[in-house]
Design a protein around this motif. Sequence first.
Motif, mmCIF file in Angstrom:
data_model
loop_
_atom_site.group_PDB
_atom_site.id
_atom_site.type_symbol
_atom_site.label_atom_id
_atom_site.label_comp_id
_atom_site.label_asym_id
_atom_site.label_seq_id
_atom_site.Cartn_x
_atom_site.Cartn_y
_atom_site.Cartn_z
ATOM 1 N N THR A 16 0.793 -1.229 0.000
ATOM 2 C CA THR A 16 0.000 0.000 0.000
ATOM 3 C C THR A 16 0.825 1.278 0.000
ATOM 4 O OG1 THR A 16 -0.156 -0.114 2.399
ATOM 5 C CG2 THR A 16 -1.959 -1.079 1.128
ATOM 6 N N ASP A 17 2.103 1.197 0.410
ATOM 7 C CA ASP A 17 2.947 2.386 0.477
ATOM 8 C C ASP A 17 4.393 1.986 0.210
ATOM 9 O OD1 ASP A 17 4.401 4.665 1.082
ATOM 10 O OD2 ASP A 17 3.237 5.141 2.865
ATOM 11 N N PRO A 18 4.966 2.407 -0.909
ATOM 12 C CA PRO A 18 6.330 2.004 -1.254
ATOM 13 C C PRO A 18 7.407 2.602 -0.333
ATOM 14 C CG PRO A 18 5.518 3.600 -2.837
ATOM 15 C CD PRO A 18 4.360 3.241 -1.949
ATOM 16 N N CYS A 19 7.026 3.530 0.526
ATOM 17 C CA CYS A 19 7.979 4.122 1.471
ATOM 18 C C CYS A 19 8.012 3.386 2.804
ATOM 19 C CB CYS A 19 7.624 5.588 1.718
ATOM 20 S SG CYS A 19 7.688 6.595 0.240
ATOM 21 N N LEU A 20 7.181 2.366 2.951
ATOM 22 C CA LEU A 20 7.045 1.638 4.206
ATOM 23 C C LEU A 20 7.619 0.232 4.055
ATOM 24 C CD1 LEU A 20 5.809 1.678 7.080
ATOM 25 C CD2 LEU A 20 3.703 0.814 6.048
ATOM 26 N N TYR A 21 8.493 -0.138 4.978
ATOM 27 C CA TYR A 21 9.111 -1.460 4.987
ATOM 28 C C TYR A 21 8.919 -2.063 6.370
ATOM 29 C CZ TYR A 21 11.577 0.032 0.773
ATOM 30 O OH TYR A 21 11.877 0.481 -0.483
ATOM 31 N N PHE A 22 8.848 -3.386 6.419
ATOM 32 C CA PHE A 22 8.741 -4.051 7.707
ATOM 33 C C PHE A 22 9.530 -5.350 7.689
ATOM 34 C CE2 PHE A 22 5.225 -5.247 5.029
ATOM 35 C CZ PHE A 22 5.158 -6.624 5.160
ATOM 36 N N GLN A 23 9.971 -5.734 8.864
ATOM 37 C CA GLN A 23 10.697 -6.990 9.066
ATOM 38 C C GLN A 23 9.908 -7.774 10.101
ATOM 39 O OE1 GLN A 23 14.398 -6.908 11.381
ATOM 40 N NE2 GLN A 23 15.410 -7.747 9.579
ATOM 41 N N LYS A 24 9.603 -9.026 9.813
ATOM 42 C CA LYS A 24 8.798 -9.831 10.731
ATOM 43 C C LYS A 24 9.677 -10.720 11.603
ATOM 44 C CE LYS A 24 4.670 -9.940 7.914
ATOM 45 N NZ LYS A 24 3.650 -10.757 7.276
ATOM 46 N N ASP A 25 9.175 -11.000 12.809
ATOM 47 C CA ASP A 25 9.871 -11.945 13.686
ATOM 48 C C ASP A 25 9.411 -13.364 13.362
ATOM 49 O OD1 ASP A 25 7.367 -12.281 14.887
ATOM 50 O OD2 ASP A 25 7.874 -11.090 16.658
ATOM 51 N N SER A 26 9.872 -14.332 14.127
ATOM 52 C CA SER A 26 9.579 -15.741 13.837
ATOM 53 C C SER A 26 8.092 -16.077 13.953
ATOM 54 C CB SER A 26 10.387 -16.652 14.756
ATOM 55 O OG SER A 26 10.089 -16.370 16.104
#
Length: 85
Positions: A19-29
Amino acid sequence: WQETLEKFLKEHDFKQAVTDPCLYFQKDSSGSPSLILLVYVDDILVIGPAELIEDLKGKMEEQFLIKFDDGKVADDDGTTGSSLL
């Protein structure tokens, strides 16, 4: 710069939001977001546990000539917060 940063983030398991190319996320296990990054031109706001933010800063320092802002926000317990890079 955007392509270089995007490559770095993907190498470190960050996903770009649809939804937003400026937003990144890293997920935990468990699949929950552990770090969230919001990129605006050459500014990056990082939100997540303090130890993960510090780890990311170290990795970025190895890869880029980067200046870190001391602007930090922490929860009452001091375990999570944000940092402006």
